[in-house]
Design a protein around this motif. Structure first.
Motif: not given
Length: 377
Positions: A60-81, A91-97
């Protein structure tokens, strides 16, 4: 006539004490003399059974982390690129993070399956790949957080000296070095992780040559030094210097920036310190400095719990490093407006084009150059 016996003297929990002794029977007497050989007394420490909550908690914990982490980081990647277009070193360091966060996130579905079935079913090749991706994500994540702290320190404390250095080209070159170091630091895991048969169950575990724990101890100390000790020292130095500089500022965002500094340091410390403490204790166990049975039994469970805690950090990074920034939030709002207009066939779609935002951003950048705090923190 002599006979050797080995009896179970007692059992306490998971410890079994075995005693070996000799019975001596002289021909001239029916009496028995027992000679206990205490040098042969030893303790067998059985692995502790998996707690009842583990098969439910970890999936359950890994599933919640997967959904939250994927949505949050995919959104950041979309906005950055798509919207921000990577215009600064930050911006470069944030993209790599964000990419390093996604590496950790992509390993989570495999951990879910591993926790549910208690064995590895994806083959030896994926065992090596996923374990390597996980550790590369771990090291690169910590390294980029450290590099971003140094970038903030330079931009705020030495803003005039580094104006010509903080470029996107230098940012990409530094990022390449960071990824190289992260890959090299993960080589032991790539070499030794493989499918092993553990009590008739297929596991994905490190298998060291000749059962030598020296490599495991080295790997643990490597994680302690590269993944915690050095970054913590750098973070404390950088943010202590930033706080001293902020105390001299009189901007309206001063206290907001100070709060953010404390959030960055405290979250990093809470996420990564427990797992490094447990890894250090595991190293002491490998060197037989810790040989208590009960402590040894709990270390494996503690490692899994603290590793799960550290993975929470990849879900918090988008909030700490992206969503709190005024510039990023404006781009995010613009992206949602564009998406809403596109879905509803909005005729005024051009009104939300990137030109007006870029103009506003450039004006904001010029005004914020008077204080580097607003653009970096």
């Amino acid at each position: 006539m002599e006979q050797n016996f080995t009896y179970l003297l007692g059992s306490g929990g998971s410890e079994e004490i075995l005693v070996s002794y000799t019975s001596s029977t002289p021909n001239s007497s029916a009496a028995y003399e027992y000679a206990f050989d205490y040098s042969e007394l030893y303790i067998i420490c059985h692995p502790e059974s998996i707690p009842a909550f583990a098969p439910t908690l970890f999936p359950v914990l890994y599933s919640l982390l997967f959904v939250a982490g994927l949505m949050g980081n995919a959104l950041v990647l979309w906005i950055l690129t798509v919207f921000m277009k990577i215009k600064t070193m930050t911006d470069v360091y944030l993209l790599n993070l964000t990419v390093s966060d996604l590496l950790l996130v992509f390993s989570l579905p495999f951990l879910v399956q591993y926790s549910v079935e208690s064995q590895w079913t994806f083959g030896n090749a994926l065992c090596k790949v996923i374990s390597s991706v996980y550790f590369i994500g771990f090291y690169s994540n910590v390294f980029f957080i450290t590099i971003m702290s140094v970038d903030r320190y330079l931009a705020i404390v030495h803003s005039f000296r580094v104006q010509g250095i903080r470029t996107t080209a230098i940012g990409f070159l530094t990022s390449l070095v960071v990824w190289t170091v992260a890959i090299l630091a993960s080589m032991t895991d790539l070499l030794f992780f493989q499918e092993v048969n553990d009590n008739d169950q297929i596991k994905c575990l490190p298998h060291y040559p000749d059962g030598n724990n020296g490599w495991k101890t080295f790997s643990n100390f490597e994680a302690n030094i590269l993944g915690w000790l050095i970054p913590v020292v750098v973070l404390i130095f950088c943010y202590h210097s930033i706080l001293k500089n902020l105390q001299k500022c009189h901007t309206k965002n001063k206290y907001k920036a100070i709060k953010l500094v404390f959030v960055v340091v405290i979250v990093f410390f809470l996420a990564w310190t427990p797992v490094n403490i447990v890894l250090f204790l595991d190293s002491l166990r490998n060197m037989s400095i810790i040989n208590d049975c009960q402590i040894s039994q709990r270390l494996d469970l503690a490692i899994e719990l603290t590793e799960a805690l550290s993975l929470v950090h990849c879900c918090l990074n988008p909030i700490i490093y992206a969503f709190v920034g005024e510039k990023f939030k404006r781009h995010l709002l613009n992206a949602f407006k564009k998406s809403a207009c596109f879905l509803s066939n909005c005729k005024g779609y051009g009104a939300f084009s990137g030109h007006s935002l870029d103009k506003h951003s450039s004006l904001h950048t010029k005004s914020s150059q008077l204080s580097s705090v607003g653009t970096v923190l």
